[in-house]
Write an enzyme that holds these catalytic residues in place. Structure first.
Site, PDB file in Angstrom:
ATOM      1  N   GLY A 117      53.919  54.532   0.388  1.00  0.00           N
ATOM      2  CA  GLY A 117      53.941  53.722   1.602  1.00  0.00           C
ATOM      3  C   GLY A 117      53.305  54.453   2.768  1.00  0.00           C
TER       4      GLY A 117
ATOM      5  N   GLU B  29      73.335  49.195   5.905  1.00  0.00           N
ATOM      6  CA  GLU B  29      73.026  48.650   4.585  1.00  0.00           C
ATOM      7  C   GLU B  29      73.136  49.779   3.565  1.00  0.00           C
ATOM      8  OE1 GLU B  29      68.881  47.697   3.609  1.00  0.00           O
ATOM      9  OE2 GLU B  29      69.585  45.772   2.839  1.00  0.00           O
TER      10      GLU B  29
ATOM     11  N   CYS C  10      68.906  42.542  -1.018  1.00  0.00           N
ATOM     12  CA  CYS C  10      68.873  42.480   0.452  1.00  0.00           C
ATOM     13  C   CYS C  10      69.864  41.467   0.992  1.00  0.00           C
ATOM     14  CB  CYS C  10      67.463  42.130   0.913  1.00  0.00           C
ATOM     15  SG  CYS C  10      66.824  40.655   0.119  1.00  0.00           S
TER      16      CYS C  10
ATOM     17  N   VAL D 276      49.062  54.681   1.388  1.00  0.00           N
ATOM     18  CA  VAL D 276      48.373  53.418   1.107  1.00  0.00           C
ATOM     19  C   VAL D 276      48.918  52.299   2.025  1.00  0.00           C
ATOM     20  CG1 VAL D 276      47.991  51.649  -0.664  1.00  0.00           C
ATOM     21  CG2 VAL D 276      47.787  54.059  -1.236  1.00  0.00           C
ATOM     22  N   GLY D 277      50.244  52.236   2.137  1.00  0.00           N
ATOM     23  CA  GLY D 277      50.840  51.199   2.993  1.00  0.00           C
ATOM     24  C   GLY D 277      50.401  51.383   4.441  1.00  0.00           C
TER      25      GLY D 277
ATOM     26  N   LYS E 187      50.215  46.088  -2.662  1.00  0.00           N
ATOM     27  CA  LYS E 187      50.744  47.421  -2.953  1.00  0.00           C
ATOM     28  C   LYS E 187      52.241  47.282  -3.202  1.00  0.00           C
ATOM     29  CE  LYS E 187      52.836  50.669  -0.869  1.00  0.00           C
ATOM     30  NZ  LYS E 187      53.693  51.217  -1.948  1.00  0.00           N
TER      31      LYS E 187
ATOM     32  N   GLY F 107      50.441  53.281  -4.691  1.00  0.00           N
ATOM     33  CA  GLY F 107      50.506  54.512  -3.912  1.00  0.00           C
ATOM     34  C   GLY F 107      51.694  54.547  -2.984  1.00  0.00           C
TER      35      GLY F 107
ATOM     36  N   GLU G  28      60.257  41.050   6.211  1.00  0.00           N
ATOM     37  CA  GLU G  28      61.460  40.629   5.468  1.00  0.00           C
ATOM     38  C   GLU G  28      62.251  41.915   5.225  1.00  0.00           C
ATOM     39  OE1 GLU G  28      62.098  37.449   4.547  1.00  0.00           O
ATOM     40  OE2 GLU G  28      60.174  36.603   5.141  1.00  0.00           O
TER      41      GLU G  28
END
Ligand code: NAD
Length: 478
Positions: free
Chosen positions: A203, A378, A279, A206-207, A170, A201, A245
């Site tokens: 997060g 961040e 990142c 679907v995630g 995904k 989809g 990550e």
């Protein structure tokens, strides 16, 4: 207009169980650029079933067989590199030269690296009377972000395939175009049905359904720290492996020597690559306090050289990915100004002459202290914070005074000194004058995550370790 309304399950393009769609927006123009389907937990179930069925045979394939499949993917990837680059420019606004160059090149590099590693990888190892066997972990759920979209997909899919795992991918909603082309590449390469499945989809839908799914054996997630925490919590009752990550706030320690001016300029330009949406970007530059005035002059000049504009033209920097990202970055720039940092370049609003599109000015703050929000959080945009240090010990302390520990850099003419400083940084990916290596391990300390991807290290994430005890020493296979 692109329209991608099907998922890839069990080797076929299929309709979602219930069709829901969302429009995508071109970050360069703010116009609708396409339409994509949004999946549901029922689509996840269907994809996981296909992956589970395929695992029985794919996990038993030989190294040679998997190498052949990866070589076929490489041939198809090379045919579609232009399409991938165009998709990345359309979806996230990366300048065409960057999208076709580094973005697509990273995917290619991870694929050839996975092939190299697979040729030699030791799946079995004799230790005395015990045979240590590394076996594929099973069905993997791969959840990826939009910022280096093909890089993130490649570092998961290729080692998962190479180690004999099956998977459900995904990708981010913001980077579905490149995920679609990537899937077309795997389809054209005749990856066996069910080994690789792709659904799309949100997060949160679907995630989330993937994270808690009882028939997914591991989740490899790349994205923000809050989402990483949610996934780990949702996955906990199933005790699956969760490789994270996550984000970063990495430091670039510029040493006090003759190379300082060049290294400051390089640090500024490097921060603006991909509109700062990286990142591992070194978003905190640490410089000798006594040379702050000189640093400011160099940084101002370097930021002024960064051209911003249409990603299909020749600009060095395109827009940021979305309105939400644009607004979040503006909020941080305001916090920098209100917090008392010295605004050296850029600032609030779009660059001159750009009325539409999510364009941000290449922004540099100096005289930042490490307690300011712009030094701690961040920002994920083209915003650099320059902090002063009195001595190298203090520079290291500032670098390590962060919740994150993804990356870092030490820039200096004296290599021995730079190496000694680099060893003291608590982060997983530390450059000495910006090194780069596809075979190095990529991943973070602290809140930057617990995973290690790239090269051989990425293979270990997808393997279980079995001990066969009492195994006669002369029966070892390799
Ligand atoms: P994000 O966390 O918003 O989304 C990443 C992916 O996770 C997307 O596919 C999203 O749909 C999904 N997701 C979001 N919430 C979820 C949930 N509750 N359950 C399951 N899935 C969920 O991140 P983003 O904005 O797409 O990407 C930017 C972030 O990714 C930054 O923090 C950046 O530092 C990080 N990142 C880290 C690395 C690394 O290798 N460490 C690499 C690239 C990006």
């Amino acid at each position: 207009m692109r329209e991608y309304l099907k998922f890839y399950i069990d080797g076929k393009w299929v309709d979602p169980i219930e069709l829901k769609t969302v429009n995508t927006v071109d970050p360069a123009t703010e116009q609708v650029s396409g339409k994509i389907a949004l999946g549901s937990p029922a689509d996840v179930d269907r994809a996981v079933k296909a992956a589970r069925k395929a695992f029985a045979t794919w996990s038993q394939t030989t190294r040679e067989h998997r190498l052949e499949v990866l070589q076929r993917i490489l041939a198809e990837y090379e045919k579609r590199m232009g399409d991938l680059g165009a998709a990345i420019t359309d979806e996230m606004g990366a300048p065409a030269s960057l999208a076709n160059g580094f973005h697509v090149g990273l995917g290619h590099g991870h694929l050839t690296t996975a092939i190299d590693v697979l040729k030699k990888f030791k799946f079995e190892e004799q230790r005395g009377a015990t045979l240590i066997v590394k076996e594929p972990i099973g069905v993997c759920g791969l959840i990826t972000p939009w910022n280096w979209p093909i890089n993130q997909i490649a570092v998961k899919v290729f080692p998962a395939l190479a180690t004999g795992c099956t998977m459900v991918l995904k990708a981010s909603q913001e980077s579905h175009f490149s995920a679609q082309i990537f899937t077309e590449i795997l389809d054209a390469a005749s990856v066996p049905a069910g080994v690789f499945n792709m659904i799309q989809g949100k997060g949160s839908v679907v995630g989330a359904a993937m994270s808690c799914h009882s028939d997914i054996d591991m989740i490899s997630f790349t994205g923000s720290e809050p989402a990483g925490v949610e996934i780990a919590k949702a996955a906990a009752p199933t005790v699956k492996r969760v490789c994270q990550e996550l984000g970063g706030k990495s430091a670039n320690i510029v040493l006090d020597d003759t190379a300082l001016a060049g290294n400051v300029a390089k640090g500024v330009t490097g921060m603006m690559v991909n509109s700062g949406q990286t990142c591992s970007a070194t978003s905190r530059m640490l410089v000798p306090k006594a040379r702050m005035k000189e640093v400011i002059a160099v940084a101002r000049e370097a930021a002024a050289q960064v051209t911003v504009g249409n990603p299909k033209g020749n600009s060095a920097m395109g827009p940021v990915v979305s309105k939400a990202q644009f607004e979040s970055i503006q909020g941080y720039i305001k916090k920098g100004i209100d917090g008392g940092a010295t605004l050296v370049a850029g600032g609030l609003g779009r660059p001159d002459g750009l009325e539409k599109g999510f364009y941000v000015k290449p922004t540099v703050f100096a005289n930042v202290t490490n307690d300011m929000t712009i030094a701690r959080e961040e920002i994920f945009g083209p915003v650099l914070a320059i902090l002063g240090y009195d001595n190298v010990e203090q520079a290291v302390a500032i670098a390590n005074d962060s919740e994150f520990g993804l990356a870092g850099n030490v820039a200096g003419a004296d290599l021995d000194k730079a190496r000694a400083v680099a060893r003291q940084i608590r982060a997983g990916w530390v450059g000495i004058n910006d090194g780069f290596d596809f075979h190095a391990a990529f991943g973070g300390y602290k809140k930057s995550g617990n995973g290690r991807e790239w090269g051989e290290f990425g293979f270990h994430e997808y393997l279980e370790i079995k001990s066969l005890l009492g195994y006669a020493p002369d029966k070892a296979a390799e």
